[in-house]
Design a protein around this motif. Structure first.
Motif, PDB file in Angstrom:
ATOM      1  N   TYR A  30       4.219  -7.578 -42.645  1.00 37.45           N
ATOM      2  CA  TYR A  30       4.605  -8.336 -43.845  1.00 37.45           C
ATOM      3  C   TYR A  30       3.852  -7.836 -45.067  1.00 37.45           C
ATOM      4  CZ  TYR A  30       4.261 -12.217 -47.174  1.00 37.45           C
ATOM      5  OH  TYR A  30       4.229 -12.976 -48.314  1.00 37.45           O
ATOM      6  N   LEU A  76      10.112 -10.035 -40.352  1.00 33.52           N
ATOM      7  CA  LEU A  76       9.748 -11.074 -41.310  1.00 33.52           C
ATOM      8  C   LEU A  76      10.126 -12.463 -40.803  1.00 33.52           C
ATOM      9  CD1 LEU A  76      10.689  -9.207 -44.583  1.00 33.52           C
ATOM     10  CD2 LEU A  76       8.378  -9.841 -43.829  1.00 33.52           C
ATOM     11  N   LYS A  88       7.908 -15.070 -46.768  1.00 37.11           N
ATOM     12  CA  LYS A  88       8.407 -14.080 -45.809  1.00 37.11           C
ATOM     13  C   LYS A  88       9.932 -14.086 -45.759  1.00 37.11           C
ATOM     14  CE  LYS A  88       4.119 -14.155 -43.351  1.00 37.11           C
ATOM     15  NZ  LYS A  88       3.353 -14.438 -42.179  1.00 37.11           N
TER      16      LYS A  88
END
Length: 98
Positions: A30, A76, A88
């Motif tokens: 991420y 994600l 995210k």
């Protein structure tokens, strides 16, 4: 409705796409995506500017196919399920929209 039809909910579709279950690794992915660094288990991490996000020919066609299969979005989503940080999901949406 035909009795052979299978109905999927949005949650059914989102559950369990990636093979990475390690929360620390998902968080690292991420953080990389936020800086436009994309990962692939078979190749090195690649920096992609917005204008080349979907067309960059990194390594070979396999990398591009992998990227087009939205693996980044899967990572994600899996990371979101760990800590519920909406950033995210927003980043996943942003990646698809580029």
């Amino acid at each position: 409705m035909d009795s052979k039809e299978i109905l999927l909910t949005a949650e059914d579709i989102l559950v369990g796409h990636s093979k990475i279950k390690n929360p620390k690794k998902l968080e690292q992915i991420y953080e990389g995506y936020k800086k436009s660094y994309f990962v692939n288990s078979h190749y090195s991490t690649i920096y992609l500017a917005d204008e080349e996000l979907w067309t960059f020919k990194a390594n070979d066609r396999t990398w591009l196919f992998y990227h087009h299969s939205l693996v980044s979005v899967s990572f994600l989503i899996d990371s979101y399920y760990i800590d519920k940080k909406e950033d995210k999901l927003n980043l996943a949406y942003e990646i698809v929209g580029k």
